[in-house]
Design an enzyme around this catalytic site. Sequence first.
Site, PDB file in Angstrom:
ATOM      1  N   CYS A   1       0.809  -1.225   0.032  1.00  0.00           N
ATOM      2  CA  CYS A   1       0.083   0.091  -0.041  1.00  0.00           C
ATOM      3  C   CYS A   1       0.922   1.222  -0.079  1.00  0.00           C
ATOM      4  CB  CYS A   1      -0.949  -0.073   1.381  1.00  0.00           C
ATOM      5  SG  CYS A   1      -2.223  -1.429   1.116  1.00  0.00           S
TER       6      CYS A   1
ATOM      7  N   HIS B   1      -3.478   6.812   3.503  1.00  0.00           N
ATOM      8  CA  HIS B   1      -4.069   5.703   2.803  1.00  0.00           C
ATOM      9  C   HIS B   1      -5.273   5.185   3.240  1.00  0.00           C
ATOM     10  CE1 HIS B   1      -4.026   1.607   1.217  1.00  0.00           C
ATOM     11  NE2 HIS B   1      -3.860   1.104   2.492  1.00  0.00           N
TER      12      HIS B   1
ATOM     13  N   ASN C   1      -9.998   0.088  -0.103  1.00  0.00           N
ATOM     14  CA  ASN C   1      -8.608   0.197  -0.114  1.00  0.00           C
ATOM     15  C   ASN C   1      -8.337  -0.626  -1.462  1.00  0.00           C
ATOM     16  OD1 ASN C   1      -5.970  -0.435   0.417  1.00  0.00           O
ATOM     17  ND2 ASN C   1      -6.194  -1.541   2.158  1.00  0.00           N
TER      18      ASN C   1
END
Length: 332
Positions: free
Chosen positions: A118, A258, A289
């Site tokens: 990520c 994030h 996500n």
Amino acid sequence: MSDNKIRAAITAVEAYLPEDVLTNEDLAKMVDTSDEWIMTRVGIRERRILKDPSKGTSYMTTQALKTLMEKNNIDPSEIDGVILSTVSPDMLFPSTACITAHNCGIKDAFCFDMSVGCTGFLYAFKTAALYIESGFCKKMVVLSGEKMSSIINYEDRNTCPLFGDGASAVLVEPRTDGTGLYDAILRADGVGAPYLNLKAGGSLHPASHETVDAKMHYVFQDGKYVFKWAVTKMADVSCEIMERNNLKPEDIAYLLPHQANLRIIDAVANRMGLNREEKVLVNIDHVGNTSSVTIPILMWENLDKLKKGDNLILSSFGAGFTWGSLYLKWSI
């Protein structure tokens, strides 16, 4: 005011999201979960899914890059380098960056993928910045693309509500007007390997009947352990970058975190002294996500809010473990 220093700046942003939407109600028909359970724990209501089995990550990155080039009248020959962050490449090799560049008519640029989880966009953007600041490149493209649905077990209620698909394309160029990247902190600790991984498909566990039967080709996550690390490390590094650049909460236009978990985002914002409603960009509810794509999608969706000269903090945490924070002055 300009100090004439060459800085790497984001000069254009595009993204691509698949048309198909997977809602919490859809997931509740597949696994033992509910809209309330998912919203309470992570804050996701829906996510986009690339359902066509014949299309991989390069399909999405190609759409994003083609749009970027068309809107900004960029000839393929102008692009010096392409870096693509992904944990769901089309193939182990050739790189998805090479495939995407070819699809977009880019022939002589150097291209490579980065597998950072990520935190991939932060790593890739800083890497591109080094090429730009050194004078080695004049125009670079940082791509992020994830077909997370291809590596998610939709029988696992702990992971299947979390992830969505998408891609982004960011143009990086030199600027001497005082905008661009000012600072970056990038870190990693391999202690996290057992807690967030995809066990099979590499040289340690090549694909076999046994690995497929054991469902080793799907994302594994120890949610509680990852959550604790993410809250701590994202907050630590975001505060550190504020401190070493003498930034106070009132100096920051927006935090772009994030999009993994709304509780993590809240914890980071609180540590930084930022009001989430006013100074934190969030889209996790309708995108989920998308791994390394979350931050550039946030930029793309909020281009109307961002103003030239705005102080932005970018912060992320991912598999590895990896984490980091960037400080930049917006250039568009």
